[in-house]
Motif scaffolding. Structure first.
Motif, PDB file in Angstrom:
ATOM      1  N   GLY A  91       0.852  -1.175   0.000  1.00  9.64           N
ATOM      2  CA  GLY A  91       0.000   0.000   0.000  1.00  9.64           C
ATOM      3  C   GLY A  91       0.887   1.223   0.000  1.00  9.64           C
ATOM      4  O   GLY A  91       2.109   1.125  -0.231  1.00  9.64           O
ATOM      5  N   GLY A  92       0.291   2.382   0.303  1.00 15.16           N
ATOM      6  CA  GLY A  92       1.049   3.627   0.233  1.00 15.16           C
ATOM      7  C   GLY A  92       1.930   3.874   1.445  1.00 15.16           C
ATOM      8  O   GLY A  92       3.029   4.425   1.325  1.00 15.16           O
ATOM      9  N   SER A  93       1.452   3.476   2.636  1.00 17.84           N
ATOM     10  CA  SER A  93       2.215   3.750   3.857  1.00 17.84           C
ATOM     11  C   SER A  93       3.557   3.040   3.829  1.00 17.84           C
ATOM     12  O   SER A  93       4.612   3.647   4.069  1.00 17.84           O
ATOM     13  CB  SER A  93       1.453   3.260   5.089  1.00 17.84           C
ATOM     14  N   TYR A  96      -0.339  14.050   3.925  1.00 18.94           N
ATOM     15  CA  TYR A  96      -0.650  12.682   4.351  1.00 18.94           C
ATOM     16  C   TYR A  96       0.182  11.699   3.550  1.00 18.94           C
ATOM     17  O   TYR A  96       0.153  11.719   2.313  1.00 18.94           O
ATOM     18  CB  TYR A  96      -2.142  12.357   4.182  1.00 18.94           C
ATOM     19  N   HIS A  97       0.939  10.872   4.277  1.00 18.84           N
ATOM     20  CA  HIS A  97       1.763   9.877   3.595  1.00 18.84           C
ATOM     21  C   HIS A  97       1.573   8.492   4.193  1.00 18.84           C
ATOM     22  O   HIS A  97       2.433   7.628   4.045  1.00 18.84           O
ATOM     23  CB  HIS A  97       3.234  10.298   3.636  1.00 18.84           C
ATOM     24  N   GLU A 138       2.643  15.486  -1.796  1.00 17.18           N
ATOM     25  CA  GLU A 138       1.588  15.060  -2.715  1.00 17.18           C
ATOM     26  C   GLU A 138       1.380  16.183  -3.732  1.00 17.18           C
ATOM     27  O   GLU A 138       1.289  17.353  -3.333  1.00 17.18           O
ATOM     28  CB  GLU A 138       0.276  14.856  -1.955  1.00 17.18           C
ATOM     29  N   ILE A 159      -2.809   9.101  -4.438  1.00 19.81           N
ATOM     30  CA  ILE A 159      -4.151   9.502  -4.876  1.00 19.81           C
ATOM     31  C   ILE A 159      -4.127  10.064  -6.291  1.00 19.81           C
ATOM     32  O   ILE A 159      -4.988   9.740  -7.123  1.00 19.81           O
ATOM     33  CB  ILE A 159      -4.750  10.544  -3.910  1.00 19.81           C
TER      34      ILE A 159
HETATM   35  C1  LIG Z   1      -3.725   6.788   1.321  1.00 22.67           C
HETATM   36  C2  LIG Z   1      -2.426   7.441   1.168  1.00 22.67           C
HETATM   37  C3  LIG Z   1      -1.242   6.843   1.638  1.00 22.67           C
HETATM   38  C4  LIG Z   1      -1.266   5.567   2.438  1.00 22.67           C
HETATM   39  O1  LIG Z   1      -1.648   4.481   1.687  1.00 22.67           O
HETATM   40  P1  LIG Z   1      -2.131   3.132   2.445  1.00 22.67           P
HETATM   41  O2  LIG Z   1      -2.407   2.211   1.306  1.00 22.67           O
HETATM   42  O3  LIG Z   1      -3.320   3.501   3.275  1.00 22.67           O
HETATM   43  O4  LIG Z   1      -1.020   2.645   3.286  1.00 22.67           O
HETATM   44  C5  LIG Z   1      -0.040   7.463   1.381  1.00 22.67           C
HETATM   45  N1  LIG Z   1       0.008   8.620   0.694  1.00 22.67           N
HETATM   46  C6  LIG Z   1      -1.095   9.234   0.246  1.00 22.67           C
HETATM   47  C7  LIG Z   1      -0.963  10.496  -0.524  1.00 22.67           C
HETATM   48  C8  LIG Z   1      -2.347   8.680   0.489  1.00 22.67           C
HETATM   49  O5  LIG Z   1      -3.450   9.306   0.080  1.00 22.67           O
END
Ligand SMILES: *Cc1c(COP(=O)(O)O)cnc(C)c1O
Length: 465
Positions: free
Chosen positions: A122-124, A156-157, A229, A265
């Motif tokens: 995922g993103g985190s 948010y990251h 972002e 996103i």
């Molecule tokens: C949602 C999000 C994350 C985290 O992603 P996860 O899949 O929830 O771990 C990281 N960066 C941005 C910009 C996000 O919107």
């Protein structure tokens, strides 16, 4: 029928959920009193709840279900892959076909020379990888003192220790001893909320130049990277002034630091181009991807890495990885999602049809008595609510009071809109038709009207002093 699809009555499900399920980002004791919304099925942009009610999902799940719900092709891809090879790892000099195919596809799709992928779930965790990539890159170049990563307040990251440290969410930092060392934050480019009397262009430059000031303050020899972002999502769909990104790019180029674009996103079509980087003219060294990569059908994310960074990292063992890095089922699902995005020209649909139509209707909300600013970029939008449009004042009531009313009215009206403080935000599936957009706008209008009526009724239309 299995036990999940042939389920218990709603109130019993809610009771079990409250007894055993700890929800993320939720005051669980409070939720237990009213019960969570139980979503049981979905198709296109519409959810069905456990009572059979239809709800328009203007958040695409959590900013991720870009191609909409109910695409059997992705289910079939997962099924086929699970039968053929449900799992294998990529740690010990092994690989598998789905990871290879998706790496090639992502190298083709990603901008300029971001030709290498390091897989995450995922993103985190991808952003955790980025911290290690950026620091190890400089160490491998003989500059181990370059460790600090500069990020932004209200960015948010993600929610791992690393991701949440890069993020600039004070409520997250307040729990669990964050941020981790060598991460610092500059101000966000949020003109409507913080720009005062400056023009958006002046303000954008000023906020970008905070990066240069921070580099001078700490010393270039201490800085590894800047992360941001292209458009802040969870922070409230904050679209930077046009002057912001070119100045950030200039500063990153002028000083020897890496630029990490978190496109979790903004990637995969949300801003009307495949990448936010194209919409804003960003040339990153590392790009975070997740969410729309599989349209949320299976968990996957990753870091797209430039030729230079990859070549440097590749010189040595990189002591990092996840059991599910490049999970074959997630890779197969992502490949099918990307096939649909390309073959059905989803990005073109956003750019030429859905986004222009939505923009014209969304921006008209700025005439609503409750709305101070209606801003939108592609298929992500925000309505900043205010008791006083001319001064752009915040409400005297606790932050989020009006936003919570708005969110609750939206749910009651069959619309998922999220609130960030006292802003209402949307990030719907990219496949919305004009008819879907008309429905979204009608439901949002009703929601705003009711929220305004309740706020007036309760004496909440007072400005903070
Ligand atoms: C949602 C999000 C994350 C985290 O992603 P996860 O899949 O929830 O771990 C990281 N960066 C941005 C910009 C996000 O919107």
């Amino acid at each position: 029928m299995n036990l999940i699809s042939n389920h218990l009555p709603t109130d019993e499900l809610q009771a079990i959920d409250a007894a055993h399920h700890m929800h993320p980002f939720t005051a669980n004791a409070e939720l237990a009193k009213k019960g969570a919304l139980v979503v049981t099925a979905a198709d296109g942009p519409m959810l069905t709840d456990s009572t059979g009610r239809k709800i328009l999902d203007a958040m695409a799940g959590l900013w991720c279900v870009n191609i909409g719900y109910g695409r059997d092709e992705l289910a079939d891809a997962a099924y086929r892959q699970m039968k053929e090879l449900p799992y294998y790892n990529t740690f010990f000099q092994t690989t598998h076909v789905p990871a290879i195919a998706l790496a090639q596809k992502m190298a083709e799709l990603a901008p300029h020379d971001l030709n290498h992928i390091f897989y995450a779930n995922g993103g985190s965790d991808a952003n955790d990888t980025n911290i290690r990539l950026a620091r190890h890159y400089w160490a491998a170049k003989g500059k181990p003192s370059k460790k600090v990563i500069i990020a932004r307040k209200n960015g948010y990251h993600g929610s791992t220790m690393g991701g949440a440290s890069l993020g600039g969410m004070t409520a997250m930092h307040a729990q669990g001893g964050l941020p981790i060392p060598d991460i610092c934050h500059i101000d966000q480019p949020y003109w409507w909320g913080e720009g005062g009397d400056q023009s958006p262009e002046e303000f954008g430059l000023e906020r970008a130049r905070q990066l240069e000031a921070k580099i001078h303050e700490l010393g270039e020899d201490k800085i590894a990277a800047f992360i941001a972002e292209p458009v802040q999502g969870a922070g409230g769909v904050i679209i930077p002034p046009s002057t912001y990104w070119p100045e950030i790019q200039r500063i990153c180029d002028a000083h020897d630091i890496l630029l990490i674009a978190d496109e979790v996103i903004t990637g995969f079509g949300r801003t009307g181009n495949m990448w936010g980087a194209e919409t804003f003219g960003i040339r990153a060294d590392i790009m975070t991807i997740a969410k729309g990569m599989s349209s949320g059908y299976a968990p996957i994310g990753g870091s797209m890495v430039s030729d230079d960074v990859a070549a440097t990292i590749d010189m040595d063992d990189f002591n990092h990885g996840y059991t599910y890095s490049g999970h074959p089922v997630s890779c197969a699902v992502a490949m099918e999602n990307l096939r649909i995005i390309e073959e059905e020209n989803i990005v073109g649909h956003v750019r030429d049809i859905a986004a222009p139509y939505l923009k014209q209707k969304w921006e008209a909300f700025s005439d609503h008595p409750l709305v101070g600013e209606a801003r939108i970029c592609g298929m992500m939008g925000a309505l900043a609510m205010t008791p006083d449009k001319s001064s752009r004042a915040a409400f005297a009531a606790d932050k989020g009071t009006i936003g919570t009313i708005g969110r609750d009215r939206a749910f009651a009206n069959g619309l998922v809109m999220r609130h960030v403080g006292d802003q209402m935000i949307i990030s719907p599936p990219l496949i919305l038709t004009e008819k879907d957009i008309d429905l979204l706008i009608n439901l949002a209008t009703k929601t705003l009207d009711e929220t305004y009526a309740i706020a007036k009724d309760k004496g909440l239309m007072k400005a903070a002093s």
